[in-house]
Write a protein that holds these residues in place. Structure first.
Motif, short mmCIF file in Angstrom:
data_model
loop_
_atom_site.label_atom_id
_atom_site.label_comp_id
_atom_site.label_asym_id
_atom_site.label_seq_id
_atom_site.Cartn_x
_atom_site.Cartn_y
_atom_site.Cartn_z
N LYS A 142 7.70 60.78 26.64
CA LYS A 142 9.23 61.41 27.18
C LYS A 142 10.16 61.25 26.45
O LYS A 142 11.10 62.14 25.39
CB LYS A 142 10.11 60.21 28.06
CG LYS A 142 9.40 61.01 29.30
CD LYS A 142 9.45 60.05 30.52
CE LYS A 142 9.60 59.88 32.08
NZ LYS A 142 10.42 58.72 32.75
N LEU A 143 9.90 59.77 24.83
CA LEU A 143 10.36 59.96 23.37
C LEU A 143 10.03 61.21 22.48
O LEU A 143 11.20 61.83 22.57
CB LEU A 143 10.21 58.76 23.26
CG LEU A 143 10.75 58.01 22.06
CD1 LEU A 143 12.63 58.20 22.44
CD2 LEU A 143 10.52 56.73 21.71
N ARG A 144 8.84 61.90 22.84
CA ARG A 144 8.68 62.37 21.96
C ARG A 144 9.04 63.94 22.57
O ARG A 144 9.20 64.65 21.26
CB ARG A 144 7.09 62.66 22.21
CG ARG A 144 6.37 63.86 20.59
CD ARG A 144 4.83 64.05 20.69
NE ARG A 144 4.29 62.74 19.54
CZ ARG A 144 4.35 62.77 18.79
NH1 ARG A 144 4.69 63.85 18.38
NH2 ARG A 144 3.91 61.93 18.60
N VAL A 146 12.06 64.38 23.32
CA VAL A 146 13.22 63.86 23.20
C VAL A 146 13.51 64.79 21.17
O VAL A 146 14.19 65.21 21.12
CB VAL A 146 14.10 62.84 23.26
CG1 VAL A 146 15.54 62.34 22.61
CG2 VAL A 146 14.03 62.72 24.68
N PHE A 147 12.36 63.90 20.75
CA PHE A 147 12.61 64.30 19.21
C PHE A 147 11.92 66.03 19.26
O PHE A 147 12.42 66.57 18.38
CB PHE A 147 11.32 63.59 18.79
CG PHE A 147 11.48 61.24 18.34
CD1 PHE A 147 13.23 61.17 18.61
CD2 PHE A 147 10.37 60.88 18.63
CE1 PHE A 147 13.10 60.10 18.64
CE2 PHE A 147 10.68 59.36 18.16
CZ PHE A 147 12.01 59.33 18.17
N GLY A 149 12.84 67.82 21.14
CA GLY A 149 13.96 68.50 21.53
C GLY A 149 15.26 68.89 20.01
O GLY A 149 15.96 70.12 19.69
N VAL A 150 14.85 67.46 19.17
CA VAL A 150 16.04 67.29 18.15
C VAL A 150 15.80 68.43 17.49
O VAL A 150 16.68 68.93 16.56
CB VAL A 150 16.34 65.99 18.13
CG1 VAL A 150 16.74 66.29 16.61
CG2 VAL A 150 17.60 65.01 19.47
N GLU A 243 21.83 56.14 21.55
CA GLU A 243 20.80 57.23 22.49
C GLU A 243 19.33 56.38 23.31
O GLU A 243 19.21 57.41 23.11
CB GLU A 243 20.55 58.14 20.73
CG GLU A 243 22.31 58.37 20.38
CD GLU A 243 22.94 58.22 19.89
OE1 GLU A 243 23.92 58.22 18.73
OE2 GLU A 243 22.52 56.52 19.17
N GLN A 244 18.99 55.22 22.31
CA GLN A 244 18.24 54.79 22.49
C GLN A 244 18.41 54.07 24.45
O GLN A 244 17.45 53.75 24.84
CB GLN A 244 17.84 53.67 21.75
CG GLN A 244 17.30 53.89 19.98
CD GLN A 244 16.94 52.69 18.76
OE1 GLN A 244 17.80 51.59 19.02
NE2 GLN A 244 16.48 53.69 18.21
#
Length: 310
Positions: A142-144, A146-147, A149-150, A243-244
């Motif tokens: 999930k975190l990846r 987000v990265f 997408g940014v 954001e975290q």
């Protein structure tokens, strides 16, 4: 305060020399940033040091070039040589902190280096202490996302309206931290490159962003922490960025794992400070306090102590 380019290395590097009466200090920004983001901390450090801020390659007004740690360290050596900075101290935040730690490992003559939450990117389950591996893998995916997408958003040119909205966001962030809005605007604008069609791109370019991400994910700094003979101070965050917070358990496990690995080291040149109440944005949150910590650590008359927490 003068700004110039150092062209003796493999990429031209932009620097800003704040002057100052003491020993030289190179001050390094984080990934996606530039030297303008370090202005506040530089001004607090200037009474005790000759402070030089640097645009790392691919950032701000410095030239492009592949992101290899050895070449980045060579860029900084070229800066020190060109400006006649004898044995400069090295201080960096985030990505800049990783570079400072690598510099400390390779330069035992350095009078001191400070990493402000310069931790490699969280990307692997083994970095997460006390977390179920299956849950860790799910949360990391999930975190990846987000990265990703940014990164995809930043890879696209920005319209004039998008730039204006981003600048408004920078002013709002500055107000959140009680910082000068004009400094935050200047830092964002420094990474903008006009496309010639009314739009702008944000540096670093997508290719370098991907190189940076892979380099930070694969980096293991424990050998640098173990082997350094230069005094090295790690100042680590204890709180999440806003954001975290959606990944609170993930980041808490990463902080635990980092603390456990550091506690296993026996190196009298290393000091670790877990800064209570500070997040990864500590340079914006507490610049005066950090400047005092850095100055005391680098002071020839200061008391140097082994690993400890606070």
């Amino acid at each position: 305060m003068g700004e110039t380019f150092i062209s003796s290395g493999t990429a031209p590097i932009a620097v800003r020399d704040f002057g100052g009466p003491g020993r030289p200090l190179l001050l390094l920004h984080g990934a996606g940033g530039n030297l303008a983001q370090m202005t506040g901390l530089a001004q607090h450090l200037r009474p005790a040091h000759r402070v030089v801020t640097v645009d790392l390659r691919g950032h701000g007004r410095s030239g492009d070039g592949p992101w290899h740690w050895n070449e980045v360290l060579a860029d900084l050596a070229a800066v020190a040589d060109d400006l006649a900075l004898t044995a400069p101290a090295m201080v960096g935040v985030s990505l800049g902190g990783m570079v400072a730690a690598l510099w400390a490992q390779r330069h035992p003559e350095c009078p001191g280096a400070v990493s402000l939450d310069g931790n490699p990117t969280l990307s692997r389950p083994e970095q997460l202490s006390g977390m179920d591996p299956e849950q860790a893998a799910t949360e990391l995916a999930k975190l990846r996302a987000v990265f990703d997408g940014v990164a995809a958003m930043l890879a696209e040119p920005l319209s004039a309206d998008q730039v204006a909205a981003a600048l408004a966001g920078q002013r709002a962030m500055a107000e959140r931290y009680g910082a000068a809005p004009e400094d935050w605007v200047a830092a964002f604008e420094r990474n903008l490159v006009p496309c010639g069609d009314g739009r702008s791109r944000v540096r670093p370019v997508p290719e370098l962003t991907e190189q940076l991400r892979k380099a930070m994910e694969s980096l293991d700094l424990i050998p640098a922490y173990r082997d350094t003979r230069c005094p090295l101070l790690l100042v680590l965050a204890t709180e999440d960025l806003p954001e975290q917070q959606a990944f609170h358990e993930l980041y808490a496990a990463y902080r635990r794992s980092t603390a456990e690995r550091l506690a296993s080291l026996d190196n009298p040149s290393l000091r670790v400070l877990h800064l209570a109440g500070a997040s990864h944005a500590m340079v914006a949150e507490r610049p005066q306090e950090l400047a005092t910590l850095i100055t005391d650590f680098l002071s020839a008359d200061g008391v140097f102590s082994p690993i400890q927490s606070s």
